[in-house]
Scaffold this motif. Sequence first.
Motif, mmCIF file in Angstrom:
data_model
loop_
_atom_site.group_PDB
_atom_site.id
_atom_site.type_symbol
_atom_site.label_atom_id
_atom_site.label_comp_id
_atom_site.label_asym_id
_atom_site.label_seq_id
_atom_site.Cartn_x
_atom_site.Cartn_y
_atom_site.Cartn_z
ATOM 1 N N SER A 1 41.956 46.936 49.002
ATOM 2 C CA SER A 1 41.677 48.617 49.008
ATOM 3 C C SER A 1 40.543 48.868 49.492
ATOM 4 O O SER A 1 40.203 50.064 49.964
ATOM 5 C CB SER A 1 42.007 49.024 47.885
ATOM 6 N N ILE A 2 39.390 48.067 49.733
ATOM 7 C CA ILE A 2 38.113 48.470 49.811
ATOM 8 C C ILE A 2 37.789 48.617 51.422
ATOM 9 O O ILE A 2 36.844 49.105 51.695
ATOM 10 C CB ILE A 2 37.169 47.291 49.500
ATOM 11 N N LYS A 3 39.089 48.005 52.292
ATOM 12 C CA LYS A 3 38.946 48.316 53.557
ATOM 13 C C LYS A 3 39.698 49.581 53.806
ATOM 14 O O LYS A 3 39.399 50.223 55.002
ATOM 15 C CB LYS A 3 39.860 47.118 54.287
ATOM 16 N N SER A 4 40.331 50.389 53.117
ATOM 17 C CA SER A 4 40.699 51.652 53.136
ATOM 18 C C SER A 4 40.090 52.628 52.640
ATOM 19 O O SER A 4 40.157 54.021 53.024
ATOM 20 C CB SER A 4 42.288 51.465 52.851
ATOM 21 N N ASN A 5 39.031 52.515 51.548
ATOM 22 C CA ASN A 5 38.392 53.500 51.170
ATOM 23 C C ASN A 5 36.926 53.667 51.490
ATOM 24 O O ASN A 5 36.054 54.491 51.046
ATOM 25 C CB ASN A 5 38.386 53.386 49.522
ATOM 26 N N GLY A 6 36.563 52.828 52.601
ATOM 27 C CA GLY A 6 35.172 52.931 53.235
ATOM 28 C C GLY A 6 34.137 52.111 52.531
ATOM 29 O O GLY A 6 33.137 52.021 53.105
ATOM 30 N N LEU B 1 41.714 55.837 44.171
ATOM 31 C CA LEU B 1 42.521 54.924 43.300
ATOM 32 C C LEU B 1 43.753 55.657 42.743
ATOM 33 O O LEU B 1 43.749 56.656 42.608
ATOM 34 C CB LEU B 1 41.447 54.816 41.864
ATOM 35 N N PRO B 2 44.818 54.821 42.697
ATOM 36 C CA PRO B 2 46.032 55.424 42.108
ATOM 37 C C PRO B 2 45.857 55.945 40.582
ATOM 38 O O PRO B 2 44.807 55.455 39.854
ATOM 39 C CB PRO B 2 46.965 54.186 42.014
ATOM 40 N N ASN C 1 44.421 53.273 33.141
ATOM 41 C CA ASN C 1 44.158 52.122 32.676
ATOM 42 C C ASN C 1 42.606 52.099 32.558
ATOM 43 O O ASN C 1 42.072 51.316 31.382
ATOM 44 C CB ASN C 1 44.509 51.064 33.583
ATOM 45 N N GLY C 2 41.767 52.424 33.047
ATOM 46 C CA GLY C 2 40.436 52.274 33.351
ATOM 47 C C GLY C 2 39.782 53.130 31.853
ATOM 48 O O GLY C 2 38.741 52.832 31.154
ATOM 49 N N LEU C 3 40.548 54.547 31.854
ATOM 50 C CA LEU C 3 39.895 55.290 30.651
ATOM 51 C C LEU C 3 40.255 54.829 29.592
ATOM 52 O O LEU C 3 39.737 54.851 28.499
ATOM 53 C CB LEU C 3 40.533 56.619 31.164
ATOM 54 N N GLY D 1 25.404 39.980 42.519
ATOM 55 C CA GLY D 1 25.642 41.368 42.240
ATOM 56 C C GLY D 1 26.901 42.027 42.106
ATOM 57 O O GLY D 1 27.966 41.331 42.743
ATOM 58 N N ALA D 2 27.163 43.156 42.029
ATOM 59 C CA ALA D 2 28.400 43.880 41.898
ATOM 60 C C ALA D 2 28.309 45.402 42.552
ATOM 61 O O ALA D 2 27.375 46.046 42.492
ATOM 62 C CB ALA D 2 28.803 43.938 40.480
ATOM 63 N N ILE D 3 29.394 45.634 43.198
ATOM 64 C CA ILE D 3 29.703 47.008 43.571
ATOM 65 C C ILE D 3 30.966 47.447 42.966
ATOM 66 O O ILE D 3 32.031 46.832 43.086
ATOM 67 C CB ILE D 3 29.575 47.212 45.111
ATOM 68 N N LEU D 4 30.826 48.279 42.157
ATOM 69 C CA LEU D 4 32.080 48.953 41.336
ATOM 70 C C LEU D 4 32.990 49.790 41.803
ATOM 71 O O LEU D 4 32.456 50.892 42.382
ATOM 72 C CB LEU D 4 31.467 49.301 39.803
ATOM 73 N N THR D 5 34.164 49.479 42.023
ATOM 74 C CA THR D 5 35.009 50.421 42.552
ATOM 75 C C THR D 5 36.038 51.271 41.451
ATOM 76 O O THR D 5 36.838 52.014 41.793
ATOM 77 C CB THR D 5 35.844 49.785 43.645
ATOM 78 N N LEU D 6 36.202 50.603 40.427
ATOM 79 C CA LEU D 6 37.246 51.065 39.219
ATOM 80 C C LEU D 6 36.360 50.875 37.934
ATOM 81 O O LEU D 6 36.319 49.800 37.610
ATOM 82 C CB LEU D 6 38.647 50.071 39.248
#
Length: 380
Positions: A39-44, A179-180, A186-188, A130-135
Amino acid sequence: MQFSYANPTVIHFGKGQIQQIANSIPTDAKVLVIYGGGSIKSNGVYDQVVSALANHQWQEFSGVEPNPTKETLDGAIDIVKRDGIGFILAVGGGSVIDGSKFVAAAALHKGDSWDIMSGKYRIQDAVPLGAILTLPATGSESNMGGVITKKATHEKLAFMAPACYPKFAVLDPEAMKTLPERQLVNGLVDAWVHVCEQYITLPTGSMVHDGYAEVLLRNLLKLGADFGNQDDAWRENLMWTANQALNGLIGTGMPQDWATHMIGHELTALWNVDHARSLAIVQPSLLRNQIESKRGKLEQMGHNVFGLEAGADLAERTIDAIDNFYASFALDTQLSEVPGDKTDAIESVVKKLINNGYTALGENQAITPDVSRAILERAL
C-alpha cells in the motif's frame, strides 16, 4: 512510585517529515527497507522513501503480514545476515515495525529466530532500525516491544528488549489518508485498550499517570465520535494519541494488566481474528469478571472519562459505556469465525494459555486458566 524511565527514540512528526531519514541513517550503512503488502506504493510513501534514500545503498523486503510470522520474517533475517545490512527501515504499521524489530534482533543470533520468543535467547543487541509509521495503533514506533506469530504452531508471543527501540520514528499523518475504515477503527480500538491495560488496575494516587491516561482516553472517545469527519487535525491527533498510549510513559512504575491482550492473542493465533477486534471481544467480559478488584479505577474512569454520575453501580455503568464505545463502530464482538457451540474453541484457547505459561494473568495475577475460561464463556 519508583521507576527509571527513558525513551531514546527521536520522533519526527508532521507532514513531509519522511525526508528526515536522509540525515537519520548513516550513508555508509547498507539499508534494508521492510514493508507489508504494497500500500505504501499507492499512497506516495514509497516514493518519498526512495527519494530520501537517494544517497544510500539499499534494498527491500516486502510481504510482512498484519500478524507478522516467523516464517515470513526468516526471509528478511537471511538477507540481513547474507548482505551485511547495517540499518533496517520499517515502513508500515505496528506489524511491520514489530517484525522489523524481530529481524533486527534475530539477525545477530546464530540459532533459530524463535529462540527469542521461547526465551532460549536473550536479546542484548540488535541491528539499528528506524520506523516510518503509516497506521497509528500499537505505539511500536517508539517502544521496545513486539508480537510475533509462529504459523506452524499457532503461537503468538511478545518480546521486549531495550536494544529494539527504534533510533527514530517518522509520524506523518498524511500517510493515513488512504487507509481503509476497518484499519482506522482497529487502530483506534487498539490504542484504547493499550491505555486501559495500564489504567484500569488498582488506585495508585499518581496524578500524572492517571491524568495523562484519562486525557488519552477522552481523546479517543472524541476521535471515535468524530470518525465520520476526518480532517488533518483528526489524523494528527489519532497518530499522536496512539503513540503516547504505548510509549512507556503512562505505565512506568504503575501496576499493569495485559490479560486482555494475552487472551486476545490466542484468538488471533488460532483464527486470525483482527488484533483490535480480539481485544473488543475479551475486554468487557474480563472487566465484568474482575469488577470487584477493579471497581475503584472503573469508577474513576466512569467519572473522569465518560462523565457519569456517582452511584453504587458506577463501575457497572462504566463497562456498559465501554461496550457502547465498541458498538459505535459496529464491531462484531463475538467470535464469528467459530459457528455454533464454542466449547471446543474456548478449551483450545485455555490450552494455549497454559502451554505459554499464562496461568496467572492480570495486575493481581488472579486470572488463572479457570478464570480465563469463565471470561471466554461470557465473551464468546
